[in-house]
Design a protein around this motif. Sequence first.
Motif, mmCIF file in Angstrom:
data_model
loop_
_atom_site.group_PDB
_atom_site.id
_atom_site.type_symbol
_atom_site.label_atom_id
_atom_site.label_comp_id
_atom_site.label_asym_id
_atom_site.label_seq_id
_atom_site.Cartn_x
_atom_site.Cartn_y
_atom_site.Cartn_z
ATOM 1 N N GLY A 17 0.760 -1.292 -0.180
ATOM 2 C CA GLY A 17 -0.036 -0.017 -0.119
ATOM 3 C C GLY A 17 0.750 1.262 0.112
ATOM 4 O O GLY A 17 0.723 2.111 -0.725
ATOM 5 N N GLN A 18 1.728 1.294 1.032
ATOM 6 C CA GLN A 18 2.493 2.617 0.960
ATOM 7 C C GLN A 18 3.394 2.988 -0.086
ATOM 8 O O GLN A 18 3.371 4.239 -0.573
ATOM 9 N N GLN A 19 3.873 1.620 -0.688
ATOM 10 C CA GLN A 19 4.845 1.870 -1.956
ATOM 11 C C GLN A 19 3.793 2.526 -3.162
ATOM 12 O O GLN A 19 4.583 3.350 -3.715
ATOM 13 N N GLN A 20 2.858 1.984 -3.357
ATOM 14 C CA GLN A 20 1.993 2.349 -4.458
ATOM 15 C C GLN A 20 1.463 3.749 -4.485
ATOM 16 O O GLN A 20 1.428 4.340 -5.304
ATOM 17 N N LEU A 21 1.399 3.949 -3.307
ATOM 18 C CA LEU A 21 0.841 5.274 -2.970
ATOM 19 C C LEU A 21 1.968 6.334 -3.143
ATOM 20 O O LEU A 21 1.639 7.653 -3.848
ATOM 21 N N ALA A 22 3.076 6.119 -2.743
ATOM 22 C CA ALA A 22 4.347 7.049 -2.722
ATOM 23 C C ALA A 22 4.630 7.073 -4.205
ATOM 24 O O ALA A 22 4.792 8.288 -4.942
ATOM 25 N N TYR A 26 2.209 16.466 9.910
ATOM 26 C CA TYR A 26 3.344 15.654 9.805
ATOM 27 C C TYR A 26 3.983 16.294 8.451
ATOM 28 O O TYR A 26 3.913 15.956 7.416
ATOM 29 N N PHE A 27 4.587 17.586 8.855
ATOM 30 C CA PHE A 27 5.212 18.133 7.689
ATOM 31 C C PHE A 27 6.515 17.904 7.426
ATOM 32 O O PHE A 27 7.472 18.520 7.611
ATOM 33 N N PHE A 28 6.502 16.652 6.785
ATOM 34 C CA PHE A 28 7.796 16.120 6.442
ATOM 35 C C PHE A 28 7.423 15.137 5.242
ATOM 36 O O PHE A 28 6.671 14.375 5.279
ATOM 37 N N LYS A 29 8.546 15.148 4.238
ATOM 38 C CA LYS A 29 8.227 14.145 3.056
ATOM 39 C C LYS A 29 8.949 12.941 3.294
ATOM 40 O O LYS A 29 8.866 12.069 2.267
ATOM 41 N N GLY A 30 9.439 12.648 4.296
ATOM 42 C CA GLY A 30 10.290 11.215 4.740
ATOM 43 C C GLY A 30 11.532 11.350 4.398
ATOM 44 O O GLY A 30 12.053 12.158 3.809
ATOM 45 N N PHE A 89 6.775 10.225 1.171
ATOM 46 C CA PHE A 89 5.497 10.949 1.292
ATOM 47 C C PHE A 89 5.893 12.163 0.444
ATOM 48 O O PHE A 89 5.884 13.312 0.837
ATOM 49 N N PRO A 90 5.824 12.062 -0.888
ATOM 50 C CA PRO A 90 6.023 13.240 -1.653
ATOM 51 C C PRO A 90 4.804 14.289 -1.970
ATOM 52 O O PRO A 90 4.910 15.448 -2.019
ATOM 53 N N PHE A 91 3.592 13.945 -1.214
ATOM 54 C CA PHE A 91 2.558 14.706 -1.041
ATOM 55 C C PHE A 91 2.363 15.535 0.159
ATOM 56 O O PHE A 91 1.288 15.883 0.486
#
Length: 252
Positions: free
Chosen positions: A40-45, A197-201, A206-208
Amino acid sequence: MSPIPPALRPFWENAFDLEAHLGFFLGLDTADLQEKLKAGQQQLAELGRRDFRWDQADQFYRDQVGSAYLLDLAAWHLSSTDYIGDTLRLLADQARGLVLDFGGGIGTHAIGAALCPAVEQVIFWDLNPIHRQLMKLRAEQLGLTERIRCPEVFPAGIRFDTVVCFDVVEHLPDPVGQLRQFHDWLKPEGKLVINWYFFKGFQGEFPFHLDDPQVIENFFRVLQSRFLEVFHPYLITSRCYRKLNAPLREDG
């Protein structure tokens, strides 16, 4: 650790039957659902890196994200029972009356709020029609159709006793404006339960997520000028605020 409120115990047992609801909604058997949850997370990213633009953020979450965000959120909630559970304890302590769950996602917090005795009704609002459809299904399955409303158009002119906003404002192009709206939507004694969570990872997962330093600074200035923090004992990122009816100067 504080005792689990009796009405919320089903979350610790099966996340309010999340896997069964999600599998039925998506037409997946248990094995297929587990595979999709893992990815899930990889596909969303990947979707975010390819298609997300801040000037079209609403369209992205409403029309493009599809079921990908459901799977990402479900995987997070199923693997983080204690953390999510503490956000539900916080709602049990603070949520009252008419509740707005803003950007409600898979519905965990709308369900939790609806089960709290001090809550009269929950308005579940999410731009993504798939999220609203899942929430309607979950409310029906759990016997909460009278307690949870899922309008297709945001209900204008309503004032809320509690606004709940988890994992949303970092996705918005104007989180400052959203804070001001929350203040306007709350009744004089209303409370805001929120996190961010103002952080892109560390690896751009978390590109969005918004991470502009100036926007974030303005966010905290407005937050501190319009709300007063209410202490809670849970070791989570979520915070509770009481509305200030005479806002302070935002420029300090």
